[in-house]
Design a protein around this motif. Structure first.
Motif, mmCIF file in Angstrom:
data_model
loop_
_atom_site.group_PDB
_atom_site.id
_atom_site.type_symbol
_atom_site.label_atom_id
_atom_site.label_comp_id
_atom_site.label_asym_id
_atom_site.label_seq_id
_atom_site.Cartn_x
_atom_site.Cartn_y
_atom_site.Cartn_z
ATOM 1 N N ALA A 1 0.872 -1.335 -0.065
ATOM 2 C CA ALA A 1 0.064 -0.048 0.019
ATOM 3 C C ALA A 1 0.959 1.325 -0.122
ATOM 4 O O ALA A 1 2.043 1.217 0.441
ATOM 5 C CB ALA A 1 -0.955 -0.107 1.310
ATOM 6 N N ALA A 2 0.438 2.091 -0.453
ATOM 7 C CA ALA A 2 0.882 3.683 -0.264
ATOM 8 C C ALA A 2 0.684 4.061 1.096
ATOM 9 O O ALA A 2 -0.279 3.882 1.811
ATOM 10 C CB ALA A 2 0.390 4.687 -1.451
ATOM 11 N N SER B 1 -6.511 2.733 -0.084
ATOM 12 C CA SER B 1 -5.339 1.803 -0.797
ATOM 13 C C SER B 1 -5.266 0.460 -0.436
ATOM 14 O O SER B 1 -5.531 0.019 0.772
ATOM 15 C CB SER B 1 -4.163 2.392 -0.643
ATOM 16 O OG SER B 1 -2.953 1.815 -1.181
ATOM 17 N N HIS C 1 -4.082 1.866 -5.451
ATOM 18 C CA HIS C 1 -3.549 2.403 -4.311
ATOM 19 C C HIS C 1 -3.978 3.530 -4.032
ATOM 20 O O HIS C 1 -3.756 4.152 -3.012
ATOM 21 C CB HIS C 1 -1.965 2.609 -4.545
ATOM 22 C CG HIS C 1 -0.911 1.434 -4.372
ATOM 23 N ND1 HIS C 1 -1.259 0.474 -3.557
ATOM 24 C CD2 HIS C 1 -0.086 1.034 -5.325
ATOM 25 C CE1 HIS C 1 -0.431 -0.598 -3.811
ATOM 26 N NE2 HIS C 1 0.244 -0.279 -4.819
ATOM 27 N N SER C 2 -5.316 3.982 -4.734
ATOM 28 C CA SER C 2 -5.838 5.208 -4.148
ATOM 29 C C SER C 2 -7.326 5.058 -4.683
ATOM 30 O O SER C 2 -7.649 4.567 -5.690
ATOM 31 C CB SER C 2 -4.995 6.571 -4.752
ATOM 32 O OG SER C 2 -5.294 6.513 -6.340
ATOM 33 N N ASP D 1 -0.668 -0.262 -9.404
ATOM 34 C CA ASP D 1 -0.601 1.016 -9.153
ATOM 35 C C ASP D 1 -2.097 1.556 -8.790
ATOM 36 O O ASP D 1 -1.988 2.412 -7.958
ATOM 37 C CB ASP D 1 0.360 1.936 -10.122
ATOM 38 C CG ASP D 1 1.749 1.363 -9.892
ATOM 39 O OD1 ASP D 1 2.166 0.764 -8.769
ATOM 40 O OD2 ASP D 1 2.468 1.590 -10.818
#
Length: 345
Positions: free
Chosen positions: A36-37, A184, A203-204, A200
């Motif tokens: 995760a970010a 995320s 992640h949001s 990617d």
């Protein structure tokens, strides 16, 4: 949340894949995979709590008077509902051969316990807000932290430090686990098919997650479905109708996926899943879940539907035709909470 024949012993007496009889290999201690970010905004935290919460049936909260229904395979007692949760459960989740319920913040588990997946840790007797059943392990969410128990094969229950706070949703797959933190996706456990390699774009701004046998799904704030992991049955090849629409719910089965777009269920993978969506599941659907070979859906009329991916016949009992408020699918069984809707806030 279901298994593949490679991991199973010969078929059980109902012709369904049986649980492994061998114990898992010795635990391989390593740093759990956390993808995760780590720096997220306050807005992201709000997104994680936003609709469509229905995409994760284990998170649905019930009124204290709701009745639990269970149907389907009962070889391991997974549809024999314990007396203390026959009424008043807050949430339900189906593992492959076991079931979980949440009542007044306490976790109740029943069904197969060969790998201690129904031996609920003492710490989960209060304060729990969500549950999720996998193949041989279980997850719960308490005070924003993930708690895991059962088989630790492929480190599926080795919860990473990043998943011990700030988590808003959980999903247990076959030998891997997912969590949603501040919009995320976190993943850990089995990664043989890259199911723990979170892309990617997951992640949001993610609002819901779903874990299959060896693949995973995520739903974005704007209704886009993201899929990754095993694609041998095209379960991560999102169809055009889903790509071009706005999805409101997602579910991952053994080797197929499903989403709700415009109230209609779309299914893909397993070669034939997409061609077999019952007429009643083509409108007014709000929530879905998936098992080894079947899909459970909830219509806004309060009716639950249950069908195998290669048929269109509804196998849900008549008691599930009205007032259903929450659903969950196990490998070959299903659970539902029935009663009057909670009062409007």
């Amino acid at each position: 949340m279901a298994d593949t024949p490679r991991a199973l012993t010969p078929a059980d007496r109902n012709g369904h894949p049986a649980m492994p009889t061998n114990r898992p290999p010795a635990r391989r201690r390593r740093t759990p995979r956390t993808l995760a970010a780590l720096a997220l905004t306050a807005a992201g935290a709000l997104l994680a709590l936003a609709p469509p919460a229905a995409a994760q049936p284990a998170h649905q909260r019930a009124d204290s008077g709701w009745e639990m229904l269970a149907w389907g395979d009962n070889v391991y007692g997974q549809t024999t509902v314990p007396q203390d949760v026959q009424q008043g459960a807050d949430a339900v989740s189906g593992g492959d051969f076991h079931s979980l319920a949440l009542k007044d913040g306490s976790v109740v588990a029943w069904g197969s316990d060969r790998y201690q997946q129904t031996e609920v840790p003492a710490s989960l007797s209060s304060g729990v807000t969500a549950v999720s059943g996998g193949y041989l392990h279980s997850l719960a969410l308490k005070n924003g932290g993930v708690v895991a128990w059962g088989s630790d094969r492929y480190d599926s229950t080795d919860v990473p430090a990043t998943a011990k706070s700030g988590v808003s949703a959980i999903a247990a797959g076959q030998y891997f686990s997912l969590a949603l933190k501040h919009g995320s996706v976190l993943a850990w456990g089995d990664n043989r098919y890259n199911q723990a390699d979170v892309p990617d774009d997951a992640h949001s701004e993610i609002t819901a997650i779903a874990a299959g046998a060896y693949h995973a799904l995520a739903l974005t704030e704007d209704g886009k479905v993201i899929a990754w992991g095993d694609n041998r049955k095209k379960q991560t090849d999102i169809p055009a109708a889903v790509k071009n629409g706005t999805a409101t719910a997602i579910a991952a089965g053994k080797d197929f996926s499903a989403a709700v777009v415009g109230g209609r269920v779309y299914a893909w993978g397993t070669n034939i899943a997409n061609q077999n969506v019952p007429t009643l599941a083509q409108s007014r659907v709000t929530t879905i879940d998936a098992g080894y070979d079947h899909i459970v859906a909830l219509r806004d009329t309060g009716q639950a539907l249950d069908w195998k991916v290669n048929t269109t016949a509804n196998t849900a009992p008549t008691t599930a035709n009205a007032k259903i408020q929450a659903i969950a699918a196990g490998a070959y069984h299903a659970l539902a909470l029935r009663g009057d809707p909670p009062p409007a806030p």
